[in-house]
Motif scaffolding. Sequence first.
Motif, short mmCIF file in Angstrom:
data_model
loop_
_atom_site.label_atom_id
_atom_site.label_comp_id
_atom_site.label_asym_id
_atom_site.label_seq_id
_atom_site.Cartn_x
_atom_site.Cartn_y
_atom_site.Cartn_z
N VAL A 1 9.80 20.58 27.69
CA VAL A 1 8.61 19.73 27.80
C VAL A 1 7.89 20.06 29.09
CG1 VAL A 1 7.80 17.36 27.92
CG2 VAL A 1 9.75 17.94 26.47
N ARG A 2 6.62 20.34 28.99
CA ARG A 2 5.82 20.64 30.18
C ARG A 2 5.08 19.39 30.60
NH1 ARG A 2 6.13 25.28 32.75
NH2 ARG A 2 4.01 24.89 33.38
N PRO A 3 5.25 18.93 31.84
CA PRO A 3 4.53 17.74 32.29
C PRO A 3 3.04 18.02 32.45
CG PRO A 3 5.74 18.69 34.09
CD PRO A 3 6.13 19.46 32.87
N ASP A 4 2.25 16.97 32.25
CA ASP A 4 0.81 17.16 32.41
C ASP A 4 0.43 17.04 33.89
OD1 ASP A 4 1.29 14.51 32.72
OD2 ASP A 4 -0.30 13.83 31.39
N GLN A 5 -0.85 17.12 34.17
CA GLN A 5 -1.32 17.14 35.56
C GLN A 5 -1.27 15.76 36.20
OE1 GLN A 5 -1.91 19.97 37.09
NE2 GLN A 5 -1.42 21.04 35.19
N ASP A 6 -1.14 14.69 35.42
CA ASP A 6 -1.16 13.34 35.97
C ASP A 6 0.24 12.81 36.26
OD1 ASP A 6 -3.90 13.28 35.83
OD2 ASP A 6 -3.89 12.48 33.77
N LEU A 7 1.25 13.66 36.27
CA LEU A 7 2.60 13.19 36.48
C LEU A 7 2.77 12.61 37.88
CD1 LEU A 7 5.44 12.89 35.34
CD2 LEU A 7 5.96 15.14 36.28
N LEU A 8 2.22 13.26 38.89
CA LEU A 8 2.34 12.76 40.25
C LEU A 8 1.63 11.41 40.39
CD1 LEU A 8 3.41 13.34 43.05
CD2 LEU A 8 1.28 14.51 43.56
N LEU A 9 0.47 11.26 39.77
CA LEU A 9 -0.25 10.01 39.80
C LEU A 9 0.53 8.91 39.07
CD1 LEU A 9 -2.87 8.56 40.58
CD2 LEU A 9 -3.81 9.27 38.39
N PHE A 10 1.17 9.27 37.98
CA PHE A 10 1.98 8.31 37.23
C PHE A 10 3.17 7.84 38.07
CE2 PHE A 10 5.59 7.73 34.26
CZ PHE A 10 5.15 6.56 33.66
N MET A 11 3.85 8.77 38.74
CA MET A 11 4.99 8.40 39.58
C MET A 11 4.55 7.52 40.75
SD MET A 11 7.63 9.58 38.10
CE MET A 11 8.86 9.43 39.35
N PHE A 12 3.39 7.80 41.33
CA PHE A 12 2.86 6.98 42.40
C PHE A 12 2.55 5.57 41.89
CE2 PHE A 12 -0.75 5.38 44.90
CZ PHE A 12 -0.14 5.34 46.15
N GLY A 13 1.99 5.47 40.70
CA GLY A 13 1.69 4.17 40.13
C GLY A 13 2.95 3.36 39.82
N LEU A 14 4.02 4.02 39.41
CA LEU A 14 5.28 3.33 39.15
C LEU A 14 5.90 2.80 40.43
CD1 LEU A 14 7.03 5.55 36.48
CD2 LEU A 14 6.06 3.29 36.15
N SER A 15 5.71 3.50 41.52
CA SER A 15 6.34 3.07 42.77
C SER A 15 5.57 1.94 43.46
CB SER A 15 6.46 4.25 43.73
OG SER A 15 5.17 4.68 44.12
N GLN A 16 4.33 1.68 43.07
CA GLN A 16 3.52 0.68 43.76
C GLN A 16 3.79 -0.74 43.27
OE1 GLN A 16 1.65 1.31 46.48
NE2 GLN A 16 2.73 3.24 46.24
N GLY A 17 4.01 -0.93 42.01
CA GLY A 17 4.26 -2.28 41.50
C GLY A 17 2.97 -3.06 41.33
N HIS A 18 3.11 -4.34 41.03
CA HIS A 18 1.96 -5.21 40.82
C HIS A 18 1.59 -5.88 42.13
CE1 HIS A 18 2.44 -4.71 36.54
NE2 HIS A 18 3.70 -5.07 36.63
N GLY A 19 0.34 -5.85 42.48
CA GLY A 19 -0.11 -6.46 43.73
C GLY A 19 -0.42 -7.94 43.54
N VAL A 20 0.54 -8.69 43.09
CA VAL A 20 0.31 -10.13 42.81
C VAL A 20 0.44 -10.93 44.07
CG1 VAL A 20 1.08 -12.09 41.46
CG2 VAL A 20 1.20 -9.81 40.49
#
Length: 72
Positions: free
Chosen positions: A53-72
Amino acid sequence: MKLEFARGLFLLGALSVASLAAAAWQEATPQVISENLAGYCLVPPQAHKSSAVRPDQDLLLFMFGLSQGHGV
């Protein structure tokens, strides 16, 4: 019944229960089940044949989004 005698019997009973529990304790150990795991794994044969499976170009952005969480 004297208090010291009852305390001694209680201590003896507690120690015997603890020793029986320790003797019956069986901790999981790493071991090989068998060399042929086809009987244990209920996966269709075509599922084992997969291409890389070849990751797409947004993988780094996806990982960054997972690490941020919800800003509640």
